[in-house]
Design an enzyme around this catalytic site. Structure first.
Site, short mmCIF file in Angstrom:
data_model
loop_
_atom_site.label_atom_id
_atom_site.label_comp_id
_atom_site.label_asym_id
_atom_site.label_seq_id
_atom_site.Cartn_x
_atom_site.Cartn_y
_atom_site.Cartn_z
N TYR A 1 15.56 30.56 2.00
CA TYR A 1 14.51 31.20 2.86
C TYR A 1 14.59 31.65 4.37
O TYR A 1 15.05 30.72 5.01
CB TYR A 1 13.19 30.52 2.79
CG TYR A 1 12.78 30.53 1.22
CD1 TYR A 1 12.15 31.58 0.62
CD2 TYR A 1 12.68 29.28 0.44
CE1 TYR A 1 11.55 31.65 -0.65
CE2 TYR A 1 12.04 29.20 -0.87
CZ TYR A 1 11.41 30.61 -1.27
OH TYR A 1 11.04 30.60 -2.60
N MET B 1 10.94 24.05 -2.02
CA MET B 1 10.06 23.07 -2.58
C MET B 1 10.68 22.02 -3.58
O MET B 1 10.49 20.83 -3.58
CB MET B 1 8.93 23.96 -3.37
CG MET B 1 7.90 23.08 -3.83
SD MET B 1 6.54 23.88 -4.58
CE MET B 1 6.07 24.98 -3.38
N LYS C 1 0.82 -1.30 -0.13
CA LYS C 1 0.11 -0.03 -0.02
C LYS C 1 0.89 1.24 0.13
O LYS C 1 1.96 1.22 0.41
CB LYS C 1 -1.02 -0.05 1.35
CG LYS C 1 -0.26 0.12 2.47
CD LYS C 1 -1.23 -0.22 3.34
CE LYS C 1 -0.80 -0.10 5.08
NZ LYS C 1 -0.74 1.30 5.46
N ARG D 1 -9.75 0.75 16.12
CA ARG D 1 -9.61 1.60 14.80
C ARG D 1 -10.51 1.19 13.90
O ARG D 1 -11.51 1.62 13.60
CB ARG D 1 -7.97 1.68 14.38
CG ARG D 1 -8.10 2.66 13.13
CD ARG D 1 -6.60 2.57 12.50
NE ARG D 1 -6.33 1.28 11.93
CZ ARG D 1 -4.82 1.18 11.68
NH1 ARG D 1 -3.92 2.12 11.37
NH2 ARG D 1 -4.59 -0.04 11.06
#
Length: 327
Positions: free
Chosen positions: A237, A282, A33, A120
């Site tokens: 930054y 980024m 997954k 859960r």
């Protein structure tokens, strides 16, 4: 461009060790997954198929359909067939709630999840007989019953307590298969005796306190630019890092947009000692280096503590757009 390599020899080493614990390759269900924990769904499915793994576990139907041809059995943890045409003799669907049983088409292969203490997903044990009745009424095909451990990676009594709870369930429902072990749980067994184990992090080599397991994923980044900065110059930054002497600083094409956790800014160094300088951007990040290429990391267990998180988050944060190559 930044890229990922997957070490097949390390992967097979980990599966060899897991096979010793399960006592049979047929009892290994590889958890794929979330893009195979960030490793690449198709890449890992291909290697697993080559090794001889026949079982897989995924989150949703899209993942199941993508890797269906590589395995004989695929368990979907949290999705529903869209119609009878999305049912197959390979794909099993999880019943996580007694009220969801009616959503599955007739003849769907299902596995019933029971809540033995994690609180859960899964039916309450008191709902078991009612759930079995509903499964029969809706003409579903029950193949297995399973549960999940909430604290298998901690040496506490909770693992034993949940096993005892599950043992009671097993005694009430004969003639189906049972499974409960994740990676951490499997490595606590002295004599594993369930029908299969759902292994994820162990297969990827990042299970804590298991030094014989070898990480299979490495992240590399390529240099975009390089400059010599004199003493007193600030980088990136927020100007959060200022040079204390003349330094050669290079920018590399791996940033938080690629999955490089921003919280690692000013805390991180590569396995070869190149220090991260300033905030992660980024699409890039700056290091004290002028190499054309950097190994960013090759063991998520080393990265996770710096980010106050777990290896799972470090790995699944890696974006699918990064090229992955089996080596």
């Amino acid at each position: 461009m930044a890229y990922i390599t997957l070490n097949k020899n390390n992967f097979f080493n980990n599966l060899d060790i897991i096979k010793q614990k399960t006592k049979s390759i047929d009892k290994i269900a590889l958890v794929l997954k979330d893009n195979a924990y960030g490793h690449g769904l198709l890449e890992v499915a291909t290697m697993a198929n080559e090794y001889g793994i026949t079982k897989a576990v995924v989150q949703n139907l899209d993942e199941a359909k993508t890797i269906e041809n590589y395995f004989d059995y695929v368990l979907v943890l949290a999705d529903f067939p869209t119609s009878n045409t999305t049912c197959s003799d390979k794909i099993h669907y999880t019943i996580n709630d007694i009220n969801s049983i009616e959503r599955f088409p007739k003849d769907t292969l299902v596995e019933l999840k029971v809540d033995t203490g994690m609180h859960r997903n899964g039916i309450d044990p008191s709902e078991l007989q009612n759930a079995l009745k509903k499964i029969k009424e809706h003409k579903l095909i029950l193949k297995a019953i399973f549960t999940h451990h909430r604290n298998a990676d901690k040496l506490s009594s909770e693992w034993f307590w949940q096993n005892e709870n599950f043992k009671k369930i097993k005694q009430l429902v004969p003639k189906v298969k049972f499974h409960s072990a994740n990676s951490a749980s499997l490595f606590r067994y002295e004599d594993f005796n369930e029908d299969m184990a759902r292994v994820g992090l162990a297969a990827y080599g990042c299970l804590e306190n298991q030094s014989e397991l070898k990480p299979i994923l490495s992240v590399y980044a390529s240099k975009i630019s390089s400059r010599t900065l004199h003493v007193g110059k600030s980088i990136g930054y927020g100007a959060t890092y200022t040079t204390k002497k003349d330094e050669i600083v290079s920018n590399y094409d791996f940033g938080y947009g690629d999955g490089f956790l921003r919280v690692l800014s000013n805390k991180f160094s590569t396995p070869n000692g190149e220090k991260l300088l300033g905030r992660i951007s980024m699409d890039n990040s700056s290091f004290l280096s002028d190499k054309d290429e950097l190994l960013i990391f090759n063991d998520a267990r080393d990265v996770a503590p710096l980010a106050d998180t777990i290896s799972y988050e470090v790995l699944t944060s890696l974006k699918p757009s990064l090229k992955r190559t089996i080596v």
